[in-house]
Design a protein around this motif. Structure first.
Motif, PDB file in Angstrom:
ATOM      1  N   UNK A   1       0.856  -1.186   0.000  1.00 46.01           N
ATOM      2  CA  UNK A   1       0.000   0.000   0.000  1.00 46.01           C
ATOM      3  C   UNK A   1       0.893   1.238   0.000  1.00 46.01           C
ATOM      4  N   UNK A   2       0.758   2.073  -1.010  1.00 43.51           N
ATOM      5  CA  UNK A   2       1.472   3.349  -1.063  1.00 43.51           C
ATOM      6  C   UNK A   2       0.465   4.434  -0.689  1.00 43.51           C
ATOM      7  N   UNK A   3       0.554   4.928   0.536  1.00 40.79           N
ATOM      8  CA  UNK A   3      -0.467   5.826   1.075  1.00 40.79           C
ATOM      9  C   UNK A   3      -0.021   7.283   1.058  1.00 40.79           C
ATOM     10  N   UNK A   4      -0.963   8.160   0.735  1.00 39.07           N
ATOM     11  CA  UNK A   4      -0.783   9.607   0.852  1.00 39.07           C
ATOM     12  C   UNK A   4      -1.846  10.109   1.820  1.00 39.07           C
ATOM     13  N   UNK A   5      -1.483  11.089   2.660  1.00 34.33           N
ATOM     14  CA  UNK A   5      -2.384  11.534   3.724  1.00 34.33           C
ATOM     15  C   UNK A   5      -2.722  13.011   3.563  1.00 34.33           C
ATOM     16  N   UNK A   6      -3.987  13.355   3.824  1.00 34.96           N
ATOM     17  CA  UNK A   6      -4.394  14.753   3.705  1.00 34.96           C
ATOM     18  C   UNK A   6      -5.859  14.937   4.031  1.00 34.96           C
ATOM     19  N   UNK A   7      -6.379  16.101   3.689  1.00 33.28           N
ATOM     20  CA  UNK A   7      -7.774  16.432   3.946  1.00 33.28           C
ATOM     21  C   UNK A   7      -8.658  15.863   2.839  1.00 33.28           C
ATOM     22  N   UNK A   8      -9.829  15.404   3.216  1.00 35.15           N
ATOM     23  CA  UNK A   8     -10.738  14.781   2.262  1.00 35.15           C
ATOM     24  C   UNK A   8     -11.096  15.721   1.114  1.00 35.15           C
ATOM     25  N   UNK A   9     -11.417  16.967   1.427  1.00 34.21           N
ATOM     26  CA  UNK A   9     -11.776  17.930   0.390  1.00 34.21           C
ATOM     27  C   UNK A   9     -10.636  18.203  -0.578  1.00 34.21           C
ATOM     28  N   UNK A  10      -9.426  18.253  -0.071  1.00 33.36           N
ATOM     29  CA  UNK A  10      -8.263  18.464  -0.933  1.00 33.36           C
ATOM     30  C   UNK A  10      -8.044  17.260  -1.851  1.00 33.36           C
TER      31      UNK A  10
END
Length: 255
Positions: free
Chosen positions: A57-66
């Motif tokens: 799994x290559x995950x990126x994290x951030x805000x849902x709206x973004x």
């Protein structure tokens, strides 16, 4: 004699090396956009997934709206783990997902948290006292936990007195950092950020009752870019399984 032994070792090693190479060639990966509140759980789940399946799994994290904006602009994500149910539903309606793949993987809880021990009481009365300088809340237009924080203030009738003291984080991770570093004495965060195995991990907190804000149902969906990647479907099925469920519950989410 030494030559025969060397040849025997080499003949045993070559098939083993070929087998390892074949396994590596078969291993796949999936690009996943993950709501910031789910960072710690997905890291644990991804490690288990790789151990159990050999895929990554290559995950990126951030805000849902973004993430929504990035997905609409062609970002190469194949799976989306949102912090709400409305954004994946919107992507569904816009034809940007694999039909039938969307499901609720967790229901989140909101917490009012301070890095200081004893600062936040277990009823949230610290809000009414209003003797703090700053309160951190994630951008309510992009982060569902920020929206839940604003709804809580509205429901308590405290918005007008608290509003001038709000410092806004781009996402829930930045919001937690504002509190952790002391730039805000307290803030609304995801319970999962400060909770593990049945207890608050640091500072002091009030777990906000669910009737003070809309339910934080978090949906996952396979995006159109992931329709031909079998690892995308495999990861979604793994997320529904008992091993992932135990991890999710340990961070204070409901299933």
């Amino acid at each position: 004699m030494k030559t025969r032994i060397l040849r025997a070792l080499l003949s045993a090693f070559v098939p083993l090396a070929a087998s390892v190479a074949a396994s590596a060639a078969l291993a796949g990966e999936v690009q996943v956009a993950v709501a910031a509140n789910f960072t710690a759980p997905v890291q644990a789940i991804a490690a288990d997934f790789e151990k159990d399946t050999g895929n990554k799994v290559v995950a990126s994290f951030g805000a849902t709206g973004q993430f929504y904006a990035q997905i609409k602009n062609g970002a190469p994500f194949e799976v989306f783990l949102a912090a709400d149910d409305s954004t994946p539903a919107k992507l569904d309606a816009e034809g940007a997902t694999v039909p039938g793949s969307r499901f609720t993987y967790a229901t989140g809880a909101l917490a009012l948290w301070s890095a200081k021990d004893g600062y936040v009481d277990d009823k949230g009365d610290v809000l009414k006292k209003n003797d703090f300088r700053h309160i951190a809340i994630a951008n309510p237009k992009a982060a569902p936990y920020g929206l839940a924080g604003m709804q809580t203030l509205d429901k308590l009738g405290l918005m007008e007195q608290v509003k001038p003291k709000i410092v806004e984080g781009q996402n829930i991770s930045q919001t937690q950092q504002f509190v952790a570093t002391g730039n805000a004495e307290l803030g609304f965060v995801a319970l999962s950020q400060i909770y593990k195995n049945g207890k608050i991990t640091s500072g002091s907190a009030w777990i906000v009752p669910g009737n003070l804000h809309e339910p934080i149902k978090q949906d996952a969906v396979i995006l159109s870019r992931g329709k031909d990647n079998p690892v995308a479907k495999q990861f979604i099925e793994y997320l529904k399984g008992p091993k992932a469920a135990e991890v999710i519950k340990s961070y204070g989410y409901q299933l």
